[in-house]
Design an enzyme around this catalytic site. Structure first.
Site, PDB file in Angstrom:
ATOM      1  CB  ALA A  72      -0.907   0.014   1.220  1.00 37.62           C
ATOM      2  CB  ILE A  73       1.883   3.736  -2.234  1.00 42.46           C
ATOM      3  CG1 ILE A  73       2.868   2.592  -2.522  1.00 42.46           C
ATOM      4  CG2 ILE A  73       2.571   5.103  -2.254  1.00 42.46           C
ATOM      5  CD1 ILE A  73       3.977   2.428  -1.532  1.00 42.46           C
ATOM      6  CD  GLU A 105      -3.698 -14.756  -2.730  1.00 38.76           C
ATOM      7  OE1 GLU A 105      -3.284 -13.904  -1.923  1.00 38.76           O
ATOM      8  OE2 GLU A 105      -3.558 -15.981  -2.551  1.00 38.76           O
ATOM      9  CG  ASN A 110      -4.266  -2.676  -8.368  1.00 35.72           C
ATOM     10  OD1 ASN A 110      -3.659  -1.828  -9.013  1.00 35.72           O
ATOM     11  ND2 ASN A 110      -4.154  -2.794  -7.063  1.00 35.72           N
ATOM     12  CE1 TYR A 117       2.834  -6.385  -6.085  1.00 36.38           C
ATOM     13  CE2 TYR A 117       0.692  -6.943  -6.994  1.00 36.38           C
ATOM     14  CZ  TYR A 117       1.461  -6.378  -6.003  1.00 36.38           C
ATOM     15  OH  TYR A 117       0.865  -5.797  -4.907  1.00 36.38           O
TER      16      TYR A 117
END
Length: 147
Positions: A72-73, A105, A110, A117
């Site tokens: 998370a950012i 996952e 997104n 990734y």
């Protein structure tokens, strides 16, 4: 931006919970992060701008594998390569602990996360149907087996 990284400590739980609430529809609790930081089988890394926590990434470690739990950012810091650098730091940290493969996952919707990734060698390996509780969206399972 004065970007640095360090491992999360239990006393960081409040700051990490604030990032979590800014990023996710169903956020983890402060208590969850406190427990994760105190667990020797986890690895949570913070991204800081000066002293302020602006992001984090974490994983559970089981032998030579790591399961990424969260990345998370805060919204106002996205698009500045914080996530890219955070993932590089996390991968280096778990490799130093003997990890040779990672999994996660991610939502099909997104695209930025999927691209991040893929940049680090993660490949799609399957789907978990209706994985996300907030909207029933599937999850794409991704693996990097060659860290």
């Amino acid at each position: 931006m004065n970007l640095t990284f360090r491992e999360m400590k239990p006393e960081d739980a409040d700051a990490v919970e604030a990032v979590e609430k800014a990023c996710f529809a169903i956020p983890w609790s402060r208590e969850s992060f406190w427990k994760e930081a105190a667990n020797e089988n986890t690895c949570y890394l913070l991204a800081l701008d000066g002293e302020k926590v602006i992001g984090y990434a974490g994983c559970w470690i089981s032998f030579e594998e790591a399961q990424i739990t969260n990345v998370a950012i805060v919204p106002e810091c996205r698009g500045h390569k914080v996530g890219t650098r955070l993932m590089a730091e996390l991968i280096a940290l778990v490799k130093a602990r003997g990890v040779t493969a990672m999994t996660l996952e991610v939502r099909p919707s997104n695209a930025p996360a999927r691209a991040l990734y893929a940049h680090y060698g993660f490949r799609e390996a399957g789907v978990r149907k209706k994985y996300y509780h907030d909207n029933g969206e599937d999850a794409i399972i991704m693996w990097n087996t060659k860290l």
